[in-house]
Design an enzyme around this catalytic site. Structure first.
Site, PDB file in Angstrom:
ATOM      1  N   MET A  30       4.328 -16.027 119.662  1.00 18.24           N
ATOM      2  CA  MET A  30       4.697 -16.702 120.912  1.00 18.24           C
ATOM      3  C   MET A  30       3.523 -16.671 121.898  1.00 18.24           C
ATOM      4  O   MET A  30       3.698 -16.943 123.092  1.00 18.24           O
ATOM      5  CB  MET A  30       5.944 -16.055 121.520  1.00 18.24           C
ATOM      6  CG  MET A  30       7.156 -16.190 120.579  1.00 18.24           C
ATOM      7  SD  MET A  30       8.744 -16.053 121.403  1.00 18.24           S
ATOM      8  CE  MET A  30       8.641 -14.396 122.063  1.00 18.24           C
ATOM      9  N   GLY A  31       2.338 -16.324 121.414  1.00 17.40           N
ATOM     10  CA  GLY A  31       1.156 -16.371 122.262  1.00 17.40           C
ATOM     11  C   GLY A  31       1.010 -15.173 123.180  1.00 17.40           C
ATOM     12  O   GLY A  31       1.663 -14.144 122.982  1.00 17.40           O
ATOM     13  N   HIS A  34      -2.717 -10.440 121.603  1.00 17.94           N
ATOM     14  CA  HIS A  34      -3.363  -9.126 121.743  1.00 17.94           C
ATOM     15  C   HIS A  34      -3.745  -8.650 120.347  1.00 17.94           C
ATOM     16  O   HIS A  34      -3.536  -9.378 119.352  1.00 17.94           O
ATOM     17  CB  HIS A  34      -2.420  -8.151 122.458  1.00 17.94           C
ATOM     18  CG  HIS A  34      -1.046  -8.105 121.866  1.00 17.94           C
ATOM     19  ND1 HIS A  34      -0.803  -7.618 120.604  1.00 17.94           N
ATOM     20  CD2 HIS A  34       0.158  -8.531 122.339  1.00 17.94           C
ATOM     21  CE1 HIS A  34       0.487  -7.713 120.339  1.00 17.94           C
ATOM     22  NE2 HIS A  34       1.102  -8.278 121.373  1.00 17.94           N
ATOM     23  N   GLY A  36      -2.417  -6.682 118.313  1.00 15.72           N
ATOM     24  CA  GLY A  36      -1.324  -6.659 117.330  1.00 15.72           C
ATOM     25  C   GLY A  36      -1.206  -7.994 116.606  1.00 15.72           C
ATOM     26  O   GLY A  36      -1.001  -8.034 115.383  1.00 15.72           O
ATOM     27  N   HIS A  37      -1.340  -9.095 117.349  1.00 17.23           N
ATOM     28  CA  HIS A  37      -1.323 -10.420 116.726  1.00 17.23           C
ATOM     29  C   HIS A  37      -2.594 -10.639 115.889  1.00 17.23           C
ATOM     30  O   HIS A  37      -2.528 -11.168 114.786  1.00 17.23           O
ATOM     31  CB  HIS A  37      -1.300 -11.517 117.799  1.00 17.23           C
ATOM     32  CG  HIS A  37      -0.099 -11.518 118.682  1.00 17.23           C
ATOM     33  ND1 HIS A  37      -0.162 -11.225 120.023  1.00 17.23           N
ATOM     34  CD2 HIS A  37       1.208 -11.786 118.422  1.00 17.23           C
ATOM     35  CE1 HIS A  37       1.052 -11.329 120.560  1.00 17.23           C
ATOM     36  NE2 HIS A  37       1.899 -11.656 119.613  1.00 17.23           N
ATOM     37  N   LYS A 149       6.326  -3.900 114.544  1.00 18.28           N
ATOM     38  CA  LYS A 149       6.803  -3.692 115.916  1.00 18.28           C
ATOM     39  C   LYS A 149       8.209  -4.258 116.073  1.00 18.28           C
ATOM     40  O   LYS A 149       9.038  -3.724 116.801  1.00 18.28           O
ATOM     41  CB  LYS A 149       5.813  -4.373 116.869  1.00 18.28           C
ATOM     42  CG  LYS A 149       6.374  -4.810 118.182  1.00 18.28           C
ATOM     43  CD  LYS A 149       6.021  -3.830 119.248  1.00 18.28           C
ATOM     44  CE  LYS A 149       6.670  -4.084 120.569  1.00 18.28           C
ATOM     45  NZ  LYS A 149       6.935  -5.439 120.928  1.00 18.28           N
ATOM     46  N   GLN A 153      13.411  -7.760 112.984  1.00 21.18           N
ATOM     47  CA  GLN A 153      13.019  -9.147 112.721  1.00 21.18           C
ATOM     48  C   GLN A 153      12.465  -9.285 111.302  1.00 21.18           C
ATOM     49  O   GLN A 153      12.761 -10.252 110.604  1.00 21.18           O
ATOM     50  CB  GLN A 153      11.976  -9.590 113.744  1.00 21.18           C
ATOM     51  CG  GLN A 153      11.375 -10.952 113.460  1.00 21.18           C
ATOM     52  CD  GLN A 153      10.538 -11.444 114.620  1.00 21.18           C
ATOM     53  OE1 GLN A 153      11.053 -12.001 115.561  1.00 21.18           O
ATOM     54  NE2 GLN A 153       9.232 -11.245 114.548  1.00 21.18           N
ATOM     55  N   ILE A 176       0.364  -2.015 116.289  1.00 18.97           N
ATOM     56  CA  ILE A 176      -0.892  -1.654 116.967  1.00 18.97           C
ATOM     57  C   ILE A 176      -0.539  -1.177 118.381  1.00 18.97           C
ATOM     58  O   ILE A 176       0.277  -1.794 119.069  1.00 18.97           O
ATOM     59  CB  ILE A 176      -1.846  -2.869 117.035  1.00 18.97           C
ATOM     60  CG1 ILE A 176      -2.105  -3.423 115.634  1.00 18.97           C
ATOM     61  CG2 ILE A 176      -3.146  -2.495 117.735  1.00 18.97           C
ATOM     62  CD1 ILE A 176      -2.871  -2.522 114.721  1.00 18.97           C
ATOM     63  N   SER A 185       2.252  -5.477 123.446  1.00 16.25           N
ATOM     64  CA  SER A 185       3.274  -6.508 123.561  1.00 16.25           C
ATOM     65  C   SER A 185       2.811  -7.513 124.605  1.00 16.25           C
ATOM     66  O   SER A 185       2.190  -7.138 125.612  1.00 16.25           O
ATOM     67  CB  SER A 185       4.592  -5.877 124.014  1.00 16.25           C
ATOM     68  OG  SER A 185       5.476  -6.879 124.473  1.00 16.25           O
TER      69      SER A 185
END
Ligand code: AMP
Length: 282
Positions: A30-31, A34, A36-37, A149, A153, A176, A185
């Site tokens: 969802m943009g 950070h 983690g993505h 995280k 899901q 992360i 997040s």
């Protein structure tokens, strides 16, 4: 890095990659990106030829209109981060593009969504499953990358893939964290200074609880101590703390030898809702 905004554009791009024998990795987000993505993008880069990141703040998975409205949106900064991480194409559609008409189909994941996020955010996993299914159909990836995280899901998406025979592999990557333990997040951007200072408590409570599980304290005792520790922070409003089976996500009355335990929590901090979890192998 190509930027795609239409469903037809994404289909054409991934179809020609597939025709050329390239393996496609998909990273749905969802943009407000950070590390983690970006680790998901890097993992996809290492394992696939074509890495498609998607950025779409999906309205159907928000049960709270204010949360949707305030969700951070920084498309230009995101685009700058993606190419160096190995992203070959970014899919960033509008709401109208993803939902030309309201969806009628509803997903029900049974017991898997009667707990934790599913129980506290009605309709959330229906929205997740809807958008993830659309992305899987449009991009037809060989692999899709998700973060632990969002432990529940990942379980729901695995169930979706199994039940609907999506021909792809789900890859789950670890959480992360910031140096002080706070799980990264996009919503962390919305924490004011006092809330940010209190936020590491979430992971501290989870790690203390994980130790107690290892020591053999009962699930009820672990939950009670964690809830007491969370309640002691005045800035924080706990929503749930669960001691659950890591696979079925059902709350545990007692540990089952050989089965991993997941400790999950959600809490509101200065108006921002945060979640985190820790898995305890046993
Ligand atoms: P989001 O943009 O929050 O929907 O997240 C997109 C993907 O990144 C999901 O699969 C998340 O689980 C994953 N993700 C978000 N934060 C983290 C993190 N701190 N560590 C690992 N993965 C993450």
């Amino acid at each position: 890095m190509q930027i795609l905004t239409t469903a037809a554009g994404l289909q054409a791009h991934t179809e020609s990659a597939r025709q050329a024998g390239r393996r496609i990795g998909l990273v749905p987000t969802m943009g407000a990106l950070h590390a983690g993505h970006l680790q998901l993008v890097q993992a996809a880069r290492a394992e696939c030829d074509e890495v498609i990141a998607t950025i779409f703040v999906n309205p159907t998975q928000f049960n709270n209109a204010e949360d949707f409205r305030l969700y951070p949106r920084v498309p230009d900064a995101d685009a700058v981060l993606l190419a160096p991480a190995g992203c070959t194409a970014l899919f960033a559609p509008s709401v109208e593009e993803m939902y030309p008409q309201p969806t009628v189909l509803r997903f029900d994941f049974g017991d898997l969504e009667r707990v934790m996020e599913g129980a506290h955010r009605p309709g959330h996993f229906n929205g997740v499953a809807t958008v993830v299914s659309k992305l899987f159909h449009l991009a037809r990836p060989h692999r899709a990358y998700f973060g632990q995280k969002d432990w529940q899901q990942v379980a729901v998406v695995r169930q979706l893939v199994a039940d609907l025979s999506f021909d792809l592999e789900i890859v789950a990557r670890p959480t992360i964290r910031e140096a002080d333990g706070l799980a990264m997040s996009s919503r962390n951007r919305r924490l004011d200074a006092p809330a940010r200072a209190a936020a590491p408590l979430l992971y501290q409570v989870l790690t203390a609880a994980a130790e107690q599980v290892q020591q053999g304290l009962s699930p009820l005792q672990v939950q009670a101590q964690a809830e007491a520790a969370l309640a002691a922070e005045p800035l924080l409003t706990p929503e749930y703390f669960a001691v659950a089976d890591a696979q079925t996500l059902q709350p545990l009355a007692a540990y089952v030898p050989g089965r991993a335990v997941v400790l999950c929590l959600a809490a509101h901090l200065g108006g921002v809702r945060l979640i985190d979890n820790v898995v305890v192998e046993r």
